[in-house]
Write a protein that holds these residues in place. Structure first.
Motif, PDB file in Angstrom:
ATOM      1  N   TYR B 237      -1.667  16.922 -49.463  1.00 33.54           N
ATOM      2  CA  TYR B 237      -1.785  18.022 -50.409  1.00 33.54           C
ATOM      3  C   TYR B 237      -0.522  18.043 -51.251  1.00 33.54           C
ATOM      4  O   TYR B 237       0.586  18.157 -50.722  1.00 33.54           O
ATOM      5  CB  TYR B 237      -1.975  19.344 -49.647  1.00 33.54           C
ATOM      6  N   GLN B 238      -0.678  17.859 -52.533  1.00 35.33           N
ATOM      7  CA  GLN B 238       0.443  17.848 -53.471  1.00 35.33           C
ATOM      8  C   GLN B 238       1.605  16.962 -53.026  1.00 35.33           C
ATOM      9  O   GLN B 238       2.757  17.385 -52.999  1.00 35.33           O
ATOM     10  CB  GLN B 238       0.918  19.274 -53.715  1.00 35.33           C
ATOM     11  N   GLY B 239       1.260  15.727 -52.670  1.00 36.24           N
ATOM     12  CA  GLY B 239       2.301  14.745 -52.397  1.00 36.24           C
ATOM     13  C   GLY B 239       2.972  14.874 -51.052  1.00 36.24           C
ATOM     14  O   GLY B 239       3.987  14.224 -50.795  1.00 36.24           O
ATOM     15  N   ARG B 240       2.423  15.725 -50.186  1.00 28.84           N
ATOM     16  CA  ARG B 240       2.971  15.836 -48.833  1.00 28.84           C
ATOM     17  C   ARG B 240       1.840  15.766 -47.828  1.00 28.84           C
ATOM     18  O   ARG B 240       0.692  16.066 -48.164  1.00 28.84           O
ATOM     19  CB  ARG B 240       3.652  17.203 -48.639  1.00 28.84           C
ATOM     20  N   ILE B 241       2.193  15.425 -46.591  1.00 31.46           N
ATOM     21  CA  ILE B 241       1.189  15.479 -45.541  1.00 31.46           C
ATOM     22  C   ILE B 241       1.108  16.922 -45.070  1.00 31.46           C
ATOM     23  O   ILE B 241       2.042  17.441 -44.468  1.00 31.46           O
ATOM     24  CB  ILE B 241       1.549  14.543 -44.371  1.00 31.46           C
ATOM     25  N   GLU B 242      -0.003  17.547 -45.375  1.00 28.72           N
ATOM     26  CA  GLU B 242      -0.168  18.953 -45.014  1.00 28.72           C
ATOM     27  C   GLU B 242      -0.508  19.055 -43.529  1.00 28.72           C
ATOM     28  O   GLU B 242      -0.024  19.931 -42.836  1.00 28.72           O
ATOM     29  CB  GLU B 242      -1.296  19.556 -45.869  1.00 28.72           C
ATOM     30  N   GLU B 243      -1.343  18.130 -43.078  1.00 27.73           N
ATOM     31  CA  GLU B 243      -1.718  18.142 -41.663  1.00 27.73           C
ATOM     32  C   GLU B 243      -2.203  16.760 -41.257  1.00 27.73           C
ATOM     33  O   GLU B 243      -2.817  16.057 -42.050  1.00 27.73           O
ATOM     34  CB  GLU B 243      -2.863  19.156 -41.435  1.00 27.73           C
ATOM     35  N   GLN B 244      -1.884  16.361 -40.033  1.00 30.78           N
ATOM     36  CA  GLN B 244      -2.437  15.099 -39.541  1.00 30.78           C
ATOM     37  C   GLN B 244      -2.734  15.205 -38.069  1.00 30.78           C
ATOM     38  O   GLN B 244      -2.178  16.044 -37.357  1.00 30.78           O
ATOM     39  CB  GLN B 244      -1.496  13.932 -39.816  1.00 30.78           C
ATOM     40  N   GLY B 245      -3.659  14.370 -37.619  1.00 24.23           N
ATOM     41  CA  GLY B 245      -3.986  14.417 -36.204  1.00 24.23           C
ATOM     42  C   GLY B 245      -5.026  13.390 -35.836  1.00 24.23           C
ATOM     43  O   GLY B 245      -5.570  12.699 -36.705  1.00 24.23           O
ATOM     44  N   GLU B 246      -5.280  13.292 -34.568  1.00 20.97           N
ATOM     45  CA  GLU B 246      -6.302  12.393 -34.036  1.00 20.97           C
ATOM     46  C   GLU B 246      -7.635  12.803 -34.687  1.00 20.97           C
ATOM     47  O   GLU B 246      -7.914  13.999 -34.856  1.00 20.97           O
ATOM     48  CB  GLU B 246      -6.333  12.526 -32.516  1.00 20.97           C
ATOM     49  N   ALA B 247      -8.435  11.793 -35.085  1.00 25.95           N
ATOM     50  CA  ALA B 247      -9.564  12.058 -35.978  1.00 25.95           C
ATOM     51  C   ALA B 247     -10.502  13.160 -35.487  1.00 25.95           C
ATOM     52  O   ALA B 247     -10.791  14.113 -36.221  1.00 25.95           O
ATOM     53  CB  ALA B 247     -10.346  10.767 -36.199  1.00 25.95           C
ATOM     54  N   GLU B 248     -10.973  13.041 -34.259  1.00 25.41           N
ATOM     55  CA  GLU B 248     -11.962  13.993 -33.754  1.00 25.41           C
ATOM     56  C   GLU B 248     -11.384  15.412 -33.764  1.00 25.41           C
ATOM     57  O   GLU B 248     -12.000  16.350 -34.271  1.00 25.41           O
ATOM     58  CB  GLU B 248     -12.368  13.579 -32.328  1.00 25.41           C
ATOM     59  N   ALA B 249     -10.181  15.541 -33.243  1.00 26.57           N
ATOM     60  CA  ALA B 249      -9.549  16.858 -33.180  1.00 26.57           C
ATOM     61  C   ALA B 249      -9.308  17.412 -34.583  1.00 26.57           C
ATOM     62  O   ALA B 249      -9.522  18.595 -34.851  1.00 26.57           O
ATOM     63  CB  ALA B 249      -8.223  16.764 -32.424  1.00 26.57           C
ATOM     64  N   PHE B 250      -8.908  16.526 -35.475  1.00 24.53           N
ATOM     65  CA  PHE B 250      -8.614  16.962 -36.836  1.00 24.53           C
ATOM     66  C   PHE B 250      -9.840  17.605 -37.486  1.00 24.53           C
ATOM     67  O   PHE B 250      -9.753  18.651 -38.119  1.00 24.53           O
ATOM     68  CB  PHE B 250      -8.142  15.769 -37.677  1.00 24.53           C
ATOM     69  N   PHE B 251     -10.981  16.957 -37.308  1.00 29.03           N
ATOM     70  CA  PHE B 251     -12.173  17.475 -37.981  1.00 29.03           C
ATOM     71  C   PHE B 251     -12.780  18.666 -37.256  1.00 29.03           C
ATOM     72  O   PHE B 251     -13.315  19.571 -37.882  1.00 29.03           O
ATOM     73  CB  PHE B 251     -13.221  16.367 -38.147  1.00 29.03           C
ATOM     74  N   THR B 252     -12.705  18.688 -35.924  1.00 27.69           N
ATOM     75  CA  THR B 252     -13.325  19.806 -35.211  1.00 27.69           C
ATOM     76  C   THR B 252     -12.436  21.041 -35.207  1.00 27.69           C
ATOM     77  O   THR B 252     -12.923  22.161 -35.227  1.00 27.69           O
ATOM     78  CB  THR B 252     -13.647  19.432 -33.750  1.00 27.69           C
ATOM     79  N   ASN B 253     -11.126  20.784 -35.245  1.00 28.32           N
ATOM     80  CA  ASN B 253     -10.249  21.937 -35.082  1.00 28.32           C
ATOM     81  C   ASN B 253      -9.013  21.859 -35.987  1.00 28.32           C
ATOM     82  O   ASN B 253      -7.885  21.762 -35.515  1.00 28.32           O
ATOM     83  CB  ASN B 253      -9.840  22.017 -33.603  1.00 28.32           C
ATOM     84  N   PRO B 254      -9.229  21.903 -37.311  1.00 29.71           N
ATOM     85  CA  PRO B 254      -8.082  21.846 -38.213  1.00 29.71           C
ATOM     86  C   PRO B 254      -7.232  23.102 -38.082  1.00 29.71           C
ATOM     87  O   PRO B 254      -7.767  24.185 -37.826  1.00 29.71           O
ATOM     88  CB  PRO B 254      -8.726  21.748 -39.600  1.00 29.71           C
ATOM     89  N   GLN B 255      -5.913  22.914 -38.232  1.00 24.26           N
ATOM     90  CA  GLN B 255      -4.997  24.039 -37.999  1.00 24.26           C
ATOM     91  C   GLN B 255      -4.658  24.812 -39.272  1.00 24.26           C
ATOM     92  O   GLN B 255      -4.593  26.015 -39.277  1.00 24.26           O
ATOM     93  CB  GLN B 255      -3.699  23.509 -37.377  1.00 24.26           C
ATOM     94  N   ARG B 256      -4.426  24.071 -40.342  1.00 27.66           N
ATOM     95  CA  ARG B 256      -3.874  24.724 -41.519  1.00 27.66           C
ATOM     96  C   ARG B 256      -4.978  25.276 -42.415  1.00 27.66           C
ATOM     97  O   ARG B 256      -6.064  24.719 -42.503  1.00 27.66           O
ATOM     98  CB  ARG B 256      -3.033  23.715 -42.323  1.00 27.66           C
ATOM     99  N   GLU B 257      -4.613  26.339 -43.119  1.00 27.56           N
ATOM    100  CA  GLU B 257      -5.583  26.996 -43.983  1.00 27.56           C
ATOM    101  C   GLU B 257      -6.118  26.031 -45.059  1.00 27.56           C
ATOM    102  O   GLU B 257      -7.308  25.956 -45.316  1.00 27.56           O
ATOM    103  CB  GLU B 257      -4.910  28.220 -44.632  1.00 27.56           C
ATOM    104  N   ARG B 258      -5.184  25.274 -45.671  1.00 30.05           N
ATOM    105  CA  ARG B 258      -5.585  24.375 -46.769  1.00 30.05           C
ATOM    106  C   ARG B 258      -6.519  23.271 -46.277  1.00 30.05           C
ATOM    107  O   ARG B 258      -7.436  22.850 -46.972  1.00 30.05           O
ATOM    108  CB  ARG B 258      -4.359  23.732 -47.399  1.00 30.05           C
ATOM    109  N   THR B 259      -6.279  22.819 -45.060  1.00 24.57           N
ATOM    110  CA  THR B 259      -7.148  21.798 -44.489  1.00 24.57           C
ATOM    111  C   THR B 259      -8.551  22.353 -44.326  1.00 24.57           C
ATOM    112  O   THR B 259      -9.544  21.718 -44.697  1.00 24.57           O
ATOM    113  CB  THR B 259      -6.613  21.337 -43.123  1.00 24.57           C
ATOM    114  N   LYS B 260      -8.612  23.541 -43.775  1.00 21.24           N
ATOM    115  CA  LYS B 260      -9.925  24.163 -43.557  1.00 21.24           C
ATOM    116  C   LYS B 260     -10.666  24.326 -44.875  1.00 21.24           C
ATOM    117  O   LYS B 260     -11.851  23.996 -44.979  1.00 21.24           O
ATOM    118  CB  LYS B 260      -9.757  25.537 -42.895  1.00 21.24           C
TER     119      LYS B 260
END
Ligand SMILES: Nc1ncnc2c1ncn2[C@@H]1O[C@H](COP(=O)(O)OP(=O)(O)OP(=O)(O)O)[C@@H](O)[C@H]1O
Ligand SMILES: [Mg+2]
Lengths: 221, 270
Positions: B237-260
């Motif tokens: 997001y805007q040239g930075r990594i806003e959030e990263q994680g293991e694929a399954e967890a990332f998609f099922t349970n994103p943490q950050r508002e922008r990711t969601k």
């Protein structure tokens, strides 16, 4: 004098003049293509000296008239110690002049090869020279073939000026015949027709053939 | 960070396949990547997602060294990629150094960029013959094997203009692999394809994930595919990594508002 009598009498000289014209054309084409490639590439070079040398060549030969260039190369260069036979001075002037226009075609064609082609070649770790020779130039050739067709016809017409330094080309013979017989219509009429035939029935079909041969391999949509 | 603070080589016990270290890229006043830090381990498949203009393509192009770097250093296999050691400090790499350093990396582009004046097979042989200096026969064998792998062996003598987008992209993958890279980059390789041929390309990438120990970095808008095959997902997001994680967890349970927000917007668009 009927046209048949005229041809019977002067056909030999017209033929010899035509052969000179064709020779001037072929040699000047080689000079033009070599100089167009060198200076077209040179203008894109990262090396400043090469870039400037190319720009100066292009500016001088495009910015002044072919006739003046011809006289310079034939009459003025000897004063600086470089004497060329008139035949060489002839095709060299015409070739250098047309080459300066060709340089822009080369540069333009190279620049219109899509950026992605450079990038794909770069991603294969190709050196700058390999990228140019293996990937960019073959595609640039296809792009610049049609305008080169026109330029070569200009070049053919330009060779008529070498008559002015007494190269015995078609134009020279036509003038000689006219001078001794005053048969202007026949003399310049035959020259006209022969130049037209050379351009229309030799150069144009040859360029078309090249285009088709290239297009068969490369039909970019 | 001072240039002298960057190691000439990464220590033996801390050598990811790729390390972006404070990597900054800007175009004029526009900062596209801002002090990016990202490690990719050997054999990992990392997917980059994010809104348009967030810098995804730029990350890949920086790693391919198609773009110059404005700050920081990229290391590949422990050695600097964008820089070279000189008198004990890192200085910007020259053309020669870059050519050698980037030979470990292969890239596939959104618009394939096959060489139109060469057949599928010639496209694949070009790098091995011209760059690696392999004998023709060996390059041909290697290329045919790869064309077989991507299912394009029966079209090997066709020029790209006679191939569909999906077929061209598969040839492009074979061409990149023919250089035996350790790292493969895929920038939206299915975005220019008709929906019905996307599968033939994603299947090839799946195969690579399963059969090879390549390290891969992929930009995609296909969330399902990313989820299936990635080890890790990075959301830019805007040239930075806003959030990263293991694929399954990332998609099922994103943490950050922008990711969601991004994920639900993509889902809504599907
Ligand atoms: N050559 C360039 N000159 C100026 N700005 C550029 C250039 N290349 C990219 N940018 C800018 O950098 C930013 C990031 O671009 P980038 O291509 O990395 O985005 P992206 O995440 O890949 O987007 P997309 O999903 O649309 O492909 C954008 O704002 C873009 O306009
Ligand atoms: Mg992009």
């Amino acid at each position: 004098m009927s046209i048949w009598d005229f041809l019977l009498q002067f056909g030999g000289r017209l033929t010899s003049g035509t052969l000179y014209t064709v020779a001037q054309f072929l040699l000047a084409s080689v000079v033009a293509i070599v100089f167009a490639l060198l200076s077209g590439l040179g203008k894109l070079s990262r090396n400043r000296a090469i870039r400037w040398a190319s720009i100066i060549y292009i500016e001088i030969f495009r910015g002044t008239s072919l006739l003046v260039q011809l006289y310079w190369i034939y009459f003025v260069l000897p004063l600086f110690g470089l004497t060329l036979p008139k035949f060489v001075a002839g095709f060299l002037s015409v070739g250098l002049n047309i080459g300066s226009y060709g340089a822009e075609l080369v540069r333009g064609a190279i620049q219109s090869v899509p950026r992605g082609q450079w990038e794909a070649a770069y991603a294969l770790s190709m050196s700058p020279a390999k990228r140019m020779i293996r990937v960019i130039l073959p595609q640039a050739f296809v792009i610049m073939l049609p305008p080169w067709g026109n330029l070569l016809i200009e070049l053919l017409k330009g060779t008529a000026l070498v008559a002015l330094i007494s190269v015995t080309d078609l134009m020279f013979e036509a003038k000689q015949i006219n001078g001794s017989t005053f048969l202007s219509v026949q003399a310049f009429g035959s020259a006209l027709v022969i130049y037209y035939i050379l351009a229309r029935f030799l150069i144009t079909p040859f360029m078309r053939w090249c285009e088709r041969a290239m297009a068969r391999k490369l039909s970019r949509t | 960070m001072e240039m002298s603070a960057y190691p000439l080589e990464l220590p033996e016990d801390d050598r990811p396949m790729v390390r972006f270290m404070n990597v900054t890229k800007s175009y004029g006043a526009l900062t596209v990547l801002d002090q990016l830090n990202l490690d990719i381990t050997r054999g990992e498949m990392v997917t980059v997602i994010g809104p348009s203009g967030s810098g995804k393509t730029t990350v890949l192009r920086m790693l391919m060294t198609l773009e110059t770097i404005n700050g920081g250093v990229i290391y590949v296999d422990g050695k600097p990629l964008t820089h070279m050691p000189k008198n004990g400090v890192l200085v910007p790499a020259n053309e020669r150094y870059l050519r050698k350093a980037r030979s470990m990396i292969g890239m596939c582009f959104q618009h394939f960029n096959l060489f139109p004046h060469m057949t599928a097979l010639q496209n694949c042989m070009e790098g091995p013959v011209q760059v690696l200096g392999l004998p023709k026969a060996e390059a041909r064998a290697r290329s045919e094997e790869l064309l077989e792998m991507v299912g394009m062996i029966d079209k090997k003598d066709q020029y790209p203009s006679r191939l569909s987008g999906g077929q061209q992209q598969r040839v492009a993958i074979a061409r990149a692999l023919a250089m035996r890279p350790k790292i493969m980059l895929f920038d939206e390789v299915t975005s220019a394809l008709d929906p019905e041929v996307i599968g033939e390309v994603t299947n090839v990438i799946r195969k690579l994930v399963n059969e090879h120990d390549l390290t891969m970095l992929m930009v995609t808008h296909q969330m399902g595919f990313a989820r299936d095959i990635s080890d890790r997902v990075c959301f830019f997001y805007q040239g930075r990594i806003e959030e990263q994680g293991e694929a399954e967890a990332f998609f099922t349970n994103p943490q950050r508002e922008r990711t969601k927000q991004f994920l639900s917007a993509v889902k809504a668009a599907d």
